[in-house]
Design a protein around this motif. Structure first.
Motif, PDB file in Angstrom:
ATOM      1  N   PRO A  66       0.853  -1.189   0.000  1.00 54.53           N
ATOM      2  CA  PRO A  66       0.000   0.000   0.000  1.00 54.53           C
ATOM      3  C   PRO A  66       0.896   1.248   0.000  1.00 54.53           C
ATOM      4  O   PRO A  66       1.833   1.347   0.799  1.00 54.53           O
ATOM      5  CB  PRO A  66      -0.794  -0.103   1.292  1.00 54.53           C
ATOM      6  N   VAL A  67       0.633   2.167  -0.897  1.00 52.20           N
ATOM      7  CA  VAL A  67       1.502   3.324  -1.069  1.00 52.20           C
ATOM      8  C   VAL A  67       0.677   4.547  -1.477  1.00 52.20           C
ATOM      9  O   VAL A  67      -0.352   4.404  -2.133  1.00 52.20           O
ATOM     10  CB  VAL A  67       2.596   3.022  -2.121  1.00 52.20           C
ATOM     11  N   PHE A  68       1.162   5.725  -1.073  1.00 54.72           N
ATOM     12  CA  PHE A  68       0.518   6.944  -1.542  1.00 54.72           C
ATOM     13  C   PHE A  68       1.543   8.016  -1.851  1.00 54.72           C
ATOM     14  O   PHE A  68       2.661   8.013  -1.342  1.00 54.72           O
ATOM     15  CB  PHE A  68      -0.544   7.454  -0.558  1.00 54.72           C
ATOM     16  N   VAL A  69       1.132   8.903  -2.753  1.00 53.66           N
ATOM     17  CA  VAL A  69       1.925  10.064  -3.150  1.00 53.66           C
ATOM     18  C   VAL A  69       0.994  11.269  -3.086  1.00 53.66           C
ATOM     19  O   VAL A  69      -0.229  11.116  -3.042  1.00 53.66           O
ATOM     20  CB  VAL A  69       2.491   9.918  -4.585  1.00 53.66           C
ATOM     21  N   GLU A  70       1.586  12.443  -3.073  1.00 50.92           N
ATOM     22  CA  GLU A  70       0.760  13.632  -3.127  1.00 50.92           C
ATOM     23  C   GLU A  70       1.484  14.707  -3.906  1.00 50.92           C
ATOM     24  O   GLU A  70       2.700  14.657  -4.068  1.00 50.92           O
ATOM     25  CB  GLU A  70       0.337  14.104  -1.741  1.00 50.92           C
ATOM     26  N   ASP A  71       0.721  15.635  -4.412  1.00 46.92           N
ATOM     27  CA  ASP A  71       1.280  16.783  -5.101  1.00 46.92           C
ATOM     28  C   ASP A  71       0.435  17.989  -4.743  1.00 46.92           C
ATOM     29  O   ASP A  71      -0.774  17.866  -4.526  1.00 46.92           O
ATOM     30  CB  ASP A  71       1.308  16.572  -6.611  1.00 46.92           C
ATOM     31  N   THR A  72       1.096  19.130  -4.681  1.00 45.26           N
ATOM     32  CA  THR A  72       0.424  20.346  -4.249  1.00 45.26           C
ATOM     33  C   THR A  72       0.609  21.438  -5.285  1.00 45.26           C
ATOM     34  O   THR A  72       1.659  21.526  -5.928  1.00 45.26           O
ATOM     35  CB  THR A  72       0.981  20.789  -2.885  1.00 45.26           C
ATOM     36  N   ALA A  73      -0.420  22.264  -5.419  1.00 45.86           N
ATOM     37  CA  ALA A  73      -0.387  23.372  -6.371  1.00 45.86           C
ATOM     38  C   ALA A  73      -0.826  24.655  -5.684  1.00 45.86           C
ATOM     39  O   ALA A  73      -1.564  24.631  -4.697  1.00 45.86           O
ATOM     40  CB  ALA A  73      -1.314  23.080  -7.546  1.00 45.86           C
ATOM     41  N   LEU A  74      -0.377  25.764  -6.229  1.00 45.17           N
ATOM     42  CA  LEU A  74      -0.841  27.082  -5.809  1.00 45.17           C
ATOM     43  C   LEU A  74      -1.155  27.857  -7.071  1.00 45.17           C
ATOM     44  O   LEU A  74      -0.262  28.167  -7.861  1.00 45.17           O
ATOM     45  CB  LEU A  74       0.224  27.815  -4.984  1.00 45.17           C
ATOM     46  N   GLY A  75      -2.438  28.123  -7.271  1.00 44.38           N
ATOM     47  CA  GLY A  75      -2.869  28.821  -8.472  1.00 44.38           C
ATOM     48  C   GLY A  75      -3.375  30.210  -8.168  1.00 44.38           C
ATOM     49  O   GLY A  75      -4.077  30.427  -7.186  1.00 44.38           O
ATOM     50  N   PHE A  76      -2.997  31.152  -9.004  1.00 41.63           N
ATOM     51  CA  PHE A  76      -3.439  32.535  -8.876  1.00 41.63           C
ATOM     52  C   PHE A  76      -4.606  32.762  -9.829  1.00 41.63           C
ATOM     53  O   PHE A  76      -4.493  32.496 -11.031  1.00 41.63           O
ATOM     54  CB  PHE A  76      -2.308  33.504  -9.234  1.00 41.63           C
ATOM     55  N   ASN A  77      -5.719  33.270  -9.304  1.00 38.41           N
ATOM     56  CA  ASN A  77      -6.897  33.481 -10.138  1.00 38.41           C
ATOM     57  C   ASN A  77      -6.625  34.449 -11.285  1.00 38.41           C
ATOM     58  O   ASN A  77      -7.097  34.245 -12.405  1.00 38.41           O
ATOM     59  CB  ASN A  77      -8.080  33.945  -9.287  1.00 38.41           C
TER      60      ASN A  77
END
Length: 194
Positions: A66-77
């Protein structure tokens, strides 16, 4: 119920500490870390990025892990969601002050912080979880140790009545209203049920 190991693939020690806090109530899994060197897929879709990352992780780990990854974003409107998933590279190549300056000339300094998690269970079934927090981009305030946290001020409607940036918040408070906290809450609920 027996405890099963679950692997979080990250080389970011700050992210690991935060995720350990966020998943501390999940008792049917023991969280471990493997800083696998995964190819960084460049795409504007966080779902596609985490799907490719989880597929790589599954291929590199023993079958049935069992494994997980994540990714994060920051978007400007004002920039139609950019830098989005590319924020990591902006932070590496620019100063935080220069990132804020990208919005000079725009009235709208709002944006969204988004975390997307992909989890592959022991059978290889993939589930995706996402958390979004709306906020505004401000001049840096608070702790500068964790990426762009000092630039992002969640809106009052998100529960940030004191107008603090993530960098100014205590970890426990931040985790309650952050994009990562929201995504991991969904993931935690899934793990508890399965």
């Amino acid at each position: 119920m027996s405890t099963q190991e679950i692997v979080f693939v990250t080389g970011n020690s700050n992210k690991l500490k935060e995720v350990q806090l966020l998943l501390s109530s999940v008792t049917n899994y023991k969280l471990t870390n493997n800083p696998l060197d995964l190819e960084e897929i460049q795409d504007s879709s966080l779902e596609e990025i985490v799907r490719k990352k989880i597929q790589q992780a599954v291929a590199l780990l023993p079958k049935g892990t069992p494994v997980f990854v994540e990714d994060t974003a920051l978007g400007f409107n004002a920039l139609n969601g950019l830098p989005g998933a590319y924020i990591k590279w902006f932070v590496k190549k620019m100063s935080l002050d220069d990132i804020v300056k990208l919005l000079d000339g725009f009235e709208d300094h709002t944006g969204e912080a988004v975390t997307t998690i992909a989890y592959s269970d022991a059978k290889g079934e993939i589930n995706i979880f996402q958390g979004i927090t709306k906020g505004k981009i401000v001049n840096k305030r608070g702790n500068l140790d964790f990426g762009w946290d000092s630039l992002f001020e969640p809106l009052a409607e998100e529960g940030n009545v004191e107008s603090l940036t993530y960098g100014e918040m205590e970890k426990e408070f931040k985790n309650k209203l952050s994009h990562r906290g929201k995504a991991f809450k969904k993931f935690e609920e899934f793990l508890v049920k399965n």
